[in-house]
Design an enzyme around this catalytic site. Structure first.
Site, PDB file in Angstrom:
ATOM      1  N   ASP A 332       0.887  -1.188   0.098  1.00  0.00           N
ATOM      2  CA  ASP A 332       0.019  -0.088  -0.166  1.00  0.00           C
ATOM      3  C   ASP A 332       0.892   1.111   0.017  1.00  0.00           C
ATOM      4  O   ASP A 332       0.610   2.266  -0.715  1.00  0.00           O
ATOM      5  CB  ASP A 332      -0.905   0.108   1.340  1.00  0.00           C
ATOM      6  N   GLU A 470      -5.979 -11.457  -4.556  1.00  0.00           N
ATOM      7  CA  GLU A 470      -5.764 -12.757  -3.671  1.00  0.00           C
ATOM      8  C   GLU A 470      -6.669 -13.685  -3.508  1.00  0.00           C
ATOM      9  O   GLU A 470      -6.514 -14.610  -2.798  1.00  0.00           O
ATOM     10  CB  GLU A 470      -5.537 -12.040  -2.110  1.00  0.00           C
TER      11      GLU A 470
HETATM   12  C1  BGC Z   1      -5.564  -6.337   0.234  1.00  0.00           C
HETATM   13  C2  BGC Z   1      -3.789  -6.046   0.020  1.00  0.00           C
HETATM   14  C3  BGC Z   1      -3.589  -4.868   1.070  1.00  0.00           C
HETATM   15  C4  BGC Z   1      -4.194  -5.287   2.257  1.00  0.00           C
HETATM   16  C5  BGC Z   1      -3.670  -4.106   3.173  1.00  0.00           C
HETATM   17  C6  BGC Z   1      -5.804  -6.469   1.611  1.00  0.00           C
HETATM   18  O1  BGC Z   1      -7.019  -6.766   1.735  1.00  0.00           O
HETATM   19  O2  BGC Z   1      -5.863  -7.324  -0.537  1.00  0.00           O
HETATM   20  O3  BGC Z   1      -3.730  -5.475  -1.265  1.00  0.00           O
HETATM   21  O4  BGC Z   1      -2.127  -4.627   0.937  1.00  0.00           O
HETATM   22  O5  BGC Z   1      -5.474  -5.412   2.376  1.00  0.00           O
HETATM   23  O6  BGC Z   1      -4.462  -2.806   2.917  1.00  0.00           O
END
Ligand code: BGC
Length: 764
Positions: A332, A470
């Site tokens: 992020d 993910e």
């Molecule tokens: C997202 C990630 C992100 C993380 C923290 C997750 O739900 O899929 O991309 O880095 O949250 O914000």
């Protein structure tokens, strides 16, 4: 005295909330948090309201991590704002009914949280009160609380108790005295000191505390109508690695300095620091009040989250506004936050990248532990750079699920390299590159060159990863990962060549220290040249990963407006076998490296992936909006803008309970400046080619570029874009496709056919 306690009235600069709503309280606390990158305080009320209401105003200190089981987590410090007012019959506030009116205002311009309330308590005490709290942006270890109360009615014996609450929570107490506390973490060797100095004036006269305890003070007096009660409290917080008494001494010294300055001086210096931040980073929109407020809210939290003076910390996924994700740092920061800092606050960007430099050893250890060379950054990082991703979590459907991101979500290494390059391009900070950036690029490049394997098809493959999406785990050749990895290797080779040519002595010592020889660089080049990307030359589409196109294609239209995330709606097994994407993945690649997409294939890829994305992450809509705007679909981009704004601001949701979504807020800024503003930059300079959405009359913002200060202003009615060089050397910039020379202190106005077209379609 009054002025400081009265919030800005301009609605474009404030967020307000009336009354007390238990359903929304935790989200409100996140949204109304104040922070200066060193400490962050949630917007909880400071007056203790009995068991039913008691929520401490959690204070987070950047870097105050301690081990908790197998993970390292941010530990909250004591709540230094607690107040209790006692009347003969019990506490003043005991029940929501005891408050006639209460309004809390986040004054974003001044970086302060204010409130005004009216309390009427039997038997006949009527109080009107205003409060202010801030954590100083000019002296980050200092916090200030002010309460001014007017007794409208009532002659009663009253006691005001001020304390630091939660002093025995989570940390080992070394010392608790009347005005100072000293604690240490159990495992991580951090030492925290908090010194506080409250005082009370009645009708302008200081009155001494009636009772004193350990970080506890109380004053008793008799009220009378017309009486003015003024309470002020300064706190000084120090975090140190050394135990030898220094933190306590330093906290005392800082408190002494703050008291010397006085509360008016603290407020004035803090406001001046905020004024500078707003001058450099404000984005002004005309014609869309909601968008303006959303941008100010985003910029307020972005400016609150960073501390250019501390290279040992970075910004967690909820910044210092809540404990979701335990203060852990993800991609992020580099992908969604760095652009804001690089262009408006390069000192903060540098400190954030130095955090990655200081945690490079953690990344090397992780890579080596998995059998690879170079540096593989932790997917979730805390203080040392060791991997902090939990092995299991409670899923959105309340089931316990395994988390594979710590092992498989490896694109983070390329994301860090990408941010290093962006910072260097935009600042020209060669010292940073020589001292830290080059080593990050080389070690991450080396990781990818060892990670990718040459296979029988004479191509390199990266198998067994998770991309930004993910929902799909253990996949092969994720387009985002592979293309970013290839880009990372190429930049590592570029920097090796540049060092060799311009700074040969540096190259010899760095290459010597890293054991880099020509044969290895050659192998990197081979890997880059043979990397599989998933690009289908026939269609121009990138396949998100090997086998993706063969998965079940689910139409998401019937699920529009659903409350639950798509992995809950469809179930994990089905979603893994489908083309439903959690968040921008190929679209993120398009956002970051548009030059990797041959002409015309950008729109093609976007049109393919956008309908398949379920936006299961707060990061996703802004990246889609940015790409949609670049492709000229400003209506769609504006929808994504509003969707992103709603993540933390919608009254109908309580999604910000665990803290604001700082990456989404960085994304809003990117969408406005890179998307609608059409700003872009690269090795060959900076360019602007705006496309405003319908309804936006104008858009104006400032950026810093290689030591210069530039202001851009886009006017829809005039159909112009204007660039002003406010400071720095003359430069060339590309405006609406044409290179232009911009002289010192000069202004260039260019008419924008894109805006003209958008206006024409408005009229139709
Ligand atoms: C997202 C990630 C992100 C993380 C923290 C997750 O739900 O899929 O991309 O880095 O949250 O914000």
């Amino acid at each position: 005295m009054e002025d400081a306690l009265v919030p800005t009235t301009d609605p474009a600069w404030v967020l307000g909330v009336d009354g007390y709503d238990p359903l929304r309280e935790r989200s409100t606390e996140s949204r109304f948090a104040i922070s200066n990158g060193f400490m962050g305080v949630r917007g909880a009320r400071s007056t203790t309201r009995g068991g039913r209401w008691a929520v401490p105003a959690r204070t987070y200190v950047a870097g105050l991590f301690d081990a908790s089981g197998s993970s390292t987590e941010l530990v909250p410090a004591a709540d230094w704002l607690a107040i209790q007012i006692l009347l003969p019959g019990g506490p003043l506030l005991h029940h929501p009914r005891d408050v006639q009116s209460h309004r809390m205002t986040l004054d974003m311009r001044r970086g302060a949280l204010l409130s005004e309330g009216h309390h009427h308590t039997a038997p006949g005490l009527n109080i009107r009160a205003r409060t202010l709290r801030l954590v100083s942006l000019s002296d980050r270890g200092v916090g200030l609380q002010l309460i001014r109360a007017e007794i409208e009615e009532g002659a009663l014996e009253v006691t005001l108790e001020a304390s630091l609450e939660g002093v025995r929570f989570g940390l080992v107490t070394d010392l608790l005295e009347q005005d100072i506390g000293l604690w240490h973490t159990q495992h991580s060797g951090k030492h925290l000191a908090m010194a506080a100095a409250p005082s009370l004036q009645i009708d302008g006269v200081d009155i001494p505390p009636t009772e004193l305890g350990e970080l506890k003070w109380s004053w008793s007096w008799k009220t009378c109508p017309g009486q003015i009660v003024f309470f002020q409290r300064c706190v000084a917080i120090v975090l140190a690695d050394a135990p030898d008494g220094t933190p306590a001494r330093r906290a005392h010294a800082a408190l002494g300095r703050a008291r010397q300055t006085g509360w008016r001086g603290i407020v004035a210096a803090h406001e001046a620091a905020w004024e500078t931040r707003w001058h450099n980073s404000d984005v002004a929109v005309e014609g869309d009040a909601d968008a303006q407020l959303a941008l100010r809210f985003a910029i307020y939290h972005l400016n609150s989250a960073a501390n250019p003076a501390d290279e040992r910390v970075s910004i967690g996924a909820r910044a210092l506004t809540g404990d979701e994700y335990h203060g852990h740092v993800f991609w992020d920061t580099e992908i969604y936050l760095l652009p804001f800092y690089v262009l408006t606050w390069p000192e903060a960007a540098r400190a954030l990248l130095m955090y990655r430099f200081h945690t490079l050893d953690g990344a090397r250890t992780k890579a080596a532990g998995m059998g690879w060379r170079g540096a593989l950054y932790a997917w979730e990082s805390a203080d040392t750079g060791a991997e902090m991703t939990p092995a299991q979590v409670v899923g959105p459907d309340h089931r316990i699920v395994d988390v594979l991101c710590g092992e498989q979500e490896q694109h983070i290494s390329a994301d860090v390299a990408y941010a290093v390059w962006q910072y260097w391009q935009a600042t020209g900070d060669d010292d940073f590159m020589l001292d830290a950036g080059a080593e990050i690029l080389l070690e991450t490049g080396r990781f990818w060159a060892s990670r990718a394997r040459l296979e029988a098809d004479r191509h390199c493959h990266i198998r067994g990863v998770i991309g930004p999406d993910e929902y799909h785990e253990h996949i092969d050749d994720n387009a985002y990962t592979n293309v970013m990895a290839r880009w990372n290797i190429r930049r590592a080779l570029d920097i090796a060549a540049l060092l060799r040519e311009r700074w040969p002595a540096r190259w010899i010592s760095l290459a010597g220290r890293l054991g880099l020889v020509d044969a290895e660089l050659k192998q990197w080049l081979n890997v880059a040249e043979t990397m599989t990307t998933g690009l289908d030359p026939e269609t121009g589409l990138f396949e998100q990963f090997a086998g993706y196109f063969a998965l079940e294609d689910i139409d998401l239209t019937p699920y529009a407006g659903r409350g639950a995330s798509m992995d809950v709606v469809l179930g994990r097994e089905r979603i893994q076998k489908s083309q439903v994407v959690k968040q921008a993945d190929v679209v993120a690649l398009l956002g970051l490296l548009p030059e990797e997409f041959a002409s015309g294939t950008d729109a093609k890829n976007f049109r393919y992936y956008e309908p398949r994305c379920s936006h299961g992450s707060s990061l996703s809509p802004a990246m889609h909006g940015l790409v949609a705007a670049r492709l000229g679909d400003t209506d769609m981009a504006l929808r994504f803008f509003r969707q992103t704004a709603a993540i933390d601001l919608a009254e109908t949701h309580a999604g910000a309970d665990g803290g604001i979504h700082i990456a989404a807020l960085g994304g809003i800024w990117m969408l406005a400046v890179f998307g609608f503003g059409g700003l872009s930059f690269g090795d060959d300079g900076i360019a602007i080619d705006p496309r405003l959405p319908v309804g936006w009359g104008s858009l104006a913002f400032r950026v810093q570029w290689r030591g210069r200060r530039l202001r851009f202003s886009i006017d829809r009615a005039e159909q112009t874009v204007e660039a002003t060089l406010e400071a720095g050397e003359p430069m060339t910039l590309t405006m609406c496709g044409e290179p232009r020379l911009l002289g010192s202190d000069a202004r260039l106005v260019v008419s924008t056919p894109e805006l003209a077209r958008a206006s024409d379609s408005d009229r139709r």
